[in-house]
Scaffold this motif. Structure first.
Motif, PDB file in Angstrom:
ATOM      1  N   PHE A   1      -4.554   0.734   3.314  1.00 33.01           N
ATOM      2  CA  PHE A   1      -4.460   1.796   2.299  1.00 33.01           C
ATOM      3  C   PHE A   1      -4.686   3.167   2.941  1.00 33.01           C
ATOM      4  O   PHE A   1      -4.034   4.153   2.585  1.00 33.01           O
ATOM      5  N   CYS A  46       0.797   4.094  -3.077  1.00 33.40           N
ATOM      6  CA  CYS A  46       0.514   5.511  -2.799  1.00 33.40           C
ATOM      7  C   CYS A  46       1.670   6.400  -3.261  1.00 33.40           C
ATOM      8  O   CYS A  46       1.452   7.474  -3.832  1.00 33.40           O
ATOM      9  N   THR A  88       0.832  -1.210   0.000  1.00 38.56           N
ATOM     10  CA  THR A  88       0.000   0.000   0.000  1.00 38.56           C
ATOM     11  C   THR A  88       0.863   1.255   0.000  1.00 38.56           C
ATOM     12  O   THR A  88       0.522   2.251  -0.645  1.00 38.56           O
ATOM     13  N   ILE A 129      -9.868  11.109   0.055  1.00 40.49           N
ATOM     14  CA  ILE A 129      -9.483   9.722  -0.249  1.00 40.49           C
ATOM     15  C   ILE A 129     -10.557   8.793   0.309  1.00 40.49           C
ATOM     16  O   ILE A 129     -10.987   8.937   1.458  1.00 40.49           O
ATOM     17  N   LYS A 141       1.576   9.400  -6.254  1.00 43.67           N
ATOM     18  CA  LYS A 141       1.973  10.787  -6.007  1.00 43.67           C
ATOM     19  C   LYS A 141       3.189  11.196  -6.836  1.00 43.67           C
ATOM     20  O   LYS A 141       3.189  12.251  -7.490  1.00 43.67           O
ATOM     21  N   SER A 166      -1.477   4.225   4.775  1.00 44.73           N
ATOM     22  CA  SER A 166      -0.417   4.665   3.858  1.00 44.73           C
ATOM     23  C   SER A 166      -0.777   5.988   3.181  1.00 44.73           C
ATOM     24  O   SER A 166       0.069   6.878   3.047  1.00 44.73           O
ATOM     25  N   ALA A 167      -2.041   6.130   2.760  1.00 40.99           N
ATOM     26  CA  ALA A 167      -2.470   7.358   2.081  1.00 40.99           C
ATOM     27  C   ALA A 167      -2.361   8.570   2.993  1.00 40.99           C
ATOM     28  O   ALA A 167      -2.016   9.671   2.545  1.00 40.99           O
TER      29      ALA A 167
END
Length: 694
Positions: A260, A236, A232, A250, A240, A263-264
Motif C-alpha cells: 500500500f 489508491c 493496492t 499516509i 484519488k 502504491s500510495a
C-alpha cells in the motif's frame, strides 16, 4: 562447557528466534524441503559446536547428537506438511519409543522481494519414552486401565499389523500389561523407513515440556495476507480519482511488506508516509526507495501516534490481519472483548483520529465493516460519509471472498439517516443495497413502513447433529441408504422426514425422500432408552460410534451417546414455517407431514399446532412488506443473511395493522396457492396477534 538437555532446549529456542529475524539468501527460490531441512540442521549443529562441548553424529549412525546424556536426533519439517522419515529396528518402538529423543524444528519459508525468511513456528523437544505412536499408546493405556488381558492386547497388535508370530505377540502383550507405555505423541506409519507425522505433537504441544512456539504473525493462522500490488494500486487510484482524496500524510498500520505504501507514494503527493509493522521479517522487506518513508517496527496496539497534527489531512490505509482468535489477541496485546484483530485495529484508528481530517480505507471482512459502522452509530462518532465496496479477493489472492473495502471519512457532522451504501468495487456508482442500523421509518430514505420490533413467536434453528453420514438417510427404491451409500435396516420409530435449506423452494411442502434419526426429544436426554425401544437403531448407531466420537463441537462433550442439539418440544409440532439462512431472497415455506418434518440447522423456523395459523403466517412473511424490511436490515453478502437475530425483529402485530385480508388473498394468488384463507380465519388470527392497545 558441556551440553545438557536443558541447555539444548534453551539454545534451540534462542536459535529459532535468531534465525527467524535474518535473511537466508541461500534459500531464495529453493522448494526442496529436504534441502531446506539440511541447511537448518547444519546451521544448528554449527551453532552448538561454537558454544559447547558436544559430539556431532554422522548420518550413518542415525542420531545427530549421540552423547549419552543427550541422545537426540534433529528433525526439520515444513509447517505445511509436518513430517519426516526415520529408520527403525523393530515394531516395539511404536509402543515404547524410538530409543532416542527428538528435537523438532517446524518452519514456514517465505520468499519476499529476493529475500528468504524462515519463520520458526514450533520447536519441540520430545523425550525418547514419549516418541511412540499416539493412537496405539492411547488405546493400549486405556485398555490396561480397564483391565484388559493378554488376548485383548494381542488382538489390538494384530489389528495394527504387527508382523510377529503368536508367541512373540503374547510375550509383548505380557510386557505391555506389566510395563504400560508412556503416552506417545508421534503418528508412525509403517514403511521401509517409518514415516513420522508431527501434526499430533503440534496439536498437543501444551502437554509436552520444552516447547517453543513463535508468536510472530503467521499468515495462515492470522489471515495476514499481503495485498497484491495490482489491488493496492486500484484502491489508491479510486480514492484519488473518484473520492478526490488528497492526503498530506499516509499511514499504513500493520504494513507488512509495504505494498500500500508503494502504491500510495505513486498516486498521492504526500509529505510523509508511515509504515508500522510488528514483524521484523516483513518490515525488512519494505522497499526503502519509497520517498518520505518512515518505518516503525512496533506493535500497532502499543504505538502512540505522536506524529498527529490537526493541520494535516490523513489517509489511514491497509489490510490488517483478520483472524477470529480471542485468546491469541488477548495474550499478545492484553486486549479484551476483541473477536477480530482487524476490527480492533480499525476501532483503535477511529478512536485516535476521530477529531482530525482523516479518511480511513481498510480491506476487511464484510462482517467487520458492519460492526465498525454499528459502533460509529452507537458511539455517535461524526463522519462525513461511509462506503462499503465489495470485492471477491479470493480470485486473485488468499483473502476471504466475503471481503470489502471499507471507507470512512471522519468529520464534524453526523449523517442523519444512519445508512451505509454497498457497491461493487468494479462498479462503485451502482448501489447494491443499503445497510441501516437503528431502524427508523421517519429517517429512512426508502420510506419503509415500520414493522420492526419483537416477533411474537420464537424463531428456532433446525436440528444439529454434525454426523450427516450416519444420521441422514435417503429412501431409494423402498430402501433406506445412508450418506456412505450403505443400506440401513432400522425401526421407523426414531425416523422423521427431513428437509434441508436447499429444499425450501416452494411455499408448501408435505413430502420428502430424506429422513433423519432423532435420538432425543430434549437436550441431554438419556439415549439408552433406544436400546430397548429401537434395538436395530441402537445397533446401527453403535456400529458407527466412531463418527459421533470424532465430532469436534464442544457441545457434545459430557453428553449422552449420539446426542443432538437444537431439539425440544417445538421441533415435534406438526406445522413449521421455515427459511434457509443461506438464501439471498427471503422466501418462506410451510412444511408438514403426518409425522413432524425436521429442518436441518441451515434453516430457521416457527412451529405451530394449527394449520390455519401456520398458513396465514406464511402469507404474511411472504408479503412484499416483510421482504423489503428484511432485505434492508439483513446483510445480504453474509454467509447467513437471514439469521435468527434478523428474523426475530419481524413484529407480526405491526404487519397485521398494515396488511388487509385482501392483501393476503393477493399474496396467496401470487404464490400459486389454492383459494384457502377465509375472513373468519383471518379475523381469528388477527385477534390473537394484533393487540388494539399497540
Amino acid at each position: 562447557m558441556k551440553l545438557t538437555i536443558s541447555k539444548l532446549i534453551e539454545e534451540a529456542r534462542a536459535f529459532c528466534k535468531n534465525e527467524s529475524a535474518i535473511n537466508h539468501e541461500q534459500l531464495v527460490g529453493i522448494t526442496d524441503g529436504k534441502a531446506v531441512g539440511t541447511y537448518i540442521e547444519h546451521r544448528f549443529k554449527e551453532y552448538l559446536k561454537n558454544k559447547y562441548e558436544v559430539t556431532i553424529g554422522s548420518s550413518a549412525k542415525g542420531v545427530d547428537l549421540p552423547d549419552d546424556n543427550i541422545n537426540t536426533d534433529i528433525k526439520v519439517t515444513s509447517a505445511t506438511k509436518p513430517q519426516s522419515s526415520s529408520p527403525f529396528k523393530n515394531f516395539e518402538q511404536q509402543i515404547y519409543g524410538l530409543g532416542y529423543n527428538l528435537l523438532i524444528f517446524v518452519y514456514k519459508k517465505n520468499d519476499i522481494n529476493e529475500k528468504c525468511y524462515l519463520g520458526f513456528k514450533h520447536c519441540i523437544f520430545l523425550e525418547s519414552e514419549k516418541s511412540g505412536d499416539y493412537g496405539l499408546t492411547k488405546v493400549l493405556r486405556k485398555m490396561i486401565e480397564l483391565g484388559a488381558n493378554e488376548t485383548d492386547i494381542i488382538e489390538i497388535l494384530k489389528d495394527k499389523n504387527f508382523p510377529n508370530d503368536y508367541q512373540s505377540l503374547k510375550t509383548l502383550a505380557k510386557k505391555i500389561i506389566s510395563n504400560p507405555p508412556k503416552q506417545g505423541y508421534l503418528t508412525i506409519s509403517n514403511a521401509f523407513q517409518w514415516r513420522l507425522q508431527y501434526n499430533q505433537i503440534i496439536k498437543l504441544k501444551d502437554e509436552i515440556d520444552g516447547v517453543y512456539t513463535n508468536t510472530n504473525y503467521n499468515e495462515k493462522e492470522l489471515e495476514d495476507y499481503q495485498t497484491p500490488l495490482s489491488i493496492t494500486e486500484e484502491i489508491c487510484a479510486y480514492l484519488k480519482n473518484n473520492l478526490k482524496i488528497n492526503p498530506t500524510v499516509i499511514i499504513e498500520p500493520t504494513c507488512g511488506i509495504g505494498n500500500f505504501l508503494r502504491s500510495a507514494s505513486k498516486v498521492f503527493e504526500s509529505k510523509e508516509l508511515y509504515g508500522i509493522e510488528i514483524d521484523a521479517e516483513k518490515i525488512n522487506a519494505v522497499d526503502r526507495s519509497i520517498p518520505n518513508l518512515n518505518l516503525i517496527n512496533e506493535d500497532i496496539f502499543k504505538f502512540k501516534f505522536d506524529m498527529i497534527n490537526e493541520n494535516e489531512s490523513y489517509l489511514i490505509i491497509g489490510n490488517p490481519p483478520r483472524k477470529n482468535n480471542t485468546n491469541f489477541i488477548n495474550n499478545l496485546h492484553g486486549k479484551t472483548n476483541c473477536f477480530n484483530m482487524s476490527e480492533q485495529i480499525i476501532l483503535k484508528i477511529i478512536e485516535i483520529f476521530k477529531n482530525t481530517k482523516t479518511t480511513i480505507a481498510f480491506l476487511c471482512k464484510t462482517t467487520v465493516a458492519r460492526n465498525i459502522f454499528k459502533r460509529l452509530i452507537k458511539n455517535k462518532i461524526p463522519y462525513n460519509f461511509i462506503k462499503q465496496l465489495t470485492f471477491n479477493f479470493s480470485k486473485i489472492s488468499k483473502m476471504n471472498k466475503n471481503s470489502c473495502l471499507l471507507i470512512i471519512q471522519l468529520g464534524e457532522k453526523q449523517l442523519p439517516n444512519n445508512i451505509c451504501e454497498v457497491s461493487e468495487f468494479s462498479n462503485p456508482d451502482k448501489i447494491l443495497h443499503k445497510i441501516c442500523f437503528e431502524y427508523d421509518s421517519n429517517s429512512n430514505n426508502d420510506k419503509l413502513i415500520d414493522i420492526d420490533g419483537k416477533c411474537e413467536i420464537d424463531w428456532k434453528l433446525g436440528v444439529k447433529h454434525d454426523c450427516a453420514k450416519i444420521m441422514e438417510l435417503t429412501c431409494k427404491n423402498n430402501q433406506l441408504m445412508n450418506n456412505l451409500d450403505e443400506k440401513v435396516n432400522i425401526e421407523t420409530i426414531l425416523l422423521y422426514p427431513l428437509l434441508k435449506g436447499g429444499d425450501l423452494k416452494k411455499p408448501l411442502i408435505n413430502e420428502t425422500s430424506k429422513y433423519i434419526i432423532i435420538t432425543q426429544k430434549k437436550i441431554k436426554q438419556d439415549t439408552t432408552y433406544i436400546k430397548t425401544k429401537a434395538p436395530k437403531t441402537w445397533e446401527y448407531l453403535n456400529n458407527n460410534k466412531t463418527y459421533f466420537d470424532n465430532r469436534k463441537s464442544k457441545m457434545y462433550k459430557r453428553t449422552p451417546a449420539f446426542s443432538i442439539s437444537d431439539i425440544g418440544d417445538y421441533a415435534f409440532k406438526k406445522y413449521k414455517v421455515g427459511i434457509s439462512g443461506f438464501n439471498k431472497e427471503p422466501n418462506f415455506t410451510l412444511v408438514y407431514n403426518e409425522k413432524p418434518v425436521m429442518l436441518d440447522n441451515s434453516c430457521y423456523y416457527l412451529s405451530f399446532d394449527d394449520f390455519d395459523e401456520a398458513y396465514i403466517t406464511l402469507l404474511i412473511l411472504n408479503s412484499q412488506l416483510v421482504k423489503k424490511f428484511l432485505k434492508n436490515i439483513a446483510f445480504l453478502d453474509s454467509k447467513r443473511p437471514f439469521s435468527k437475530a434478523i428474523l426475530k425483529r419481524i413484529n407480526i402485530g405491526k404487519c397485521l395493522k398494515i396488511l388487509s385480508f385482501a392483501d393476503l388473498k393477493k399474496i396467496e394468488k401470487e404464490l400459486n396457492l389454492n383459494d384457502y384463507i377465509m375472513p373468519k380465519k383471518f379475523l381469528k388470527y388477527k385477534n390473537k396477534y394484533c393487540k388494539t392497545n399497540d
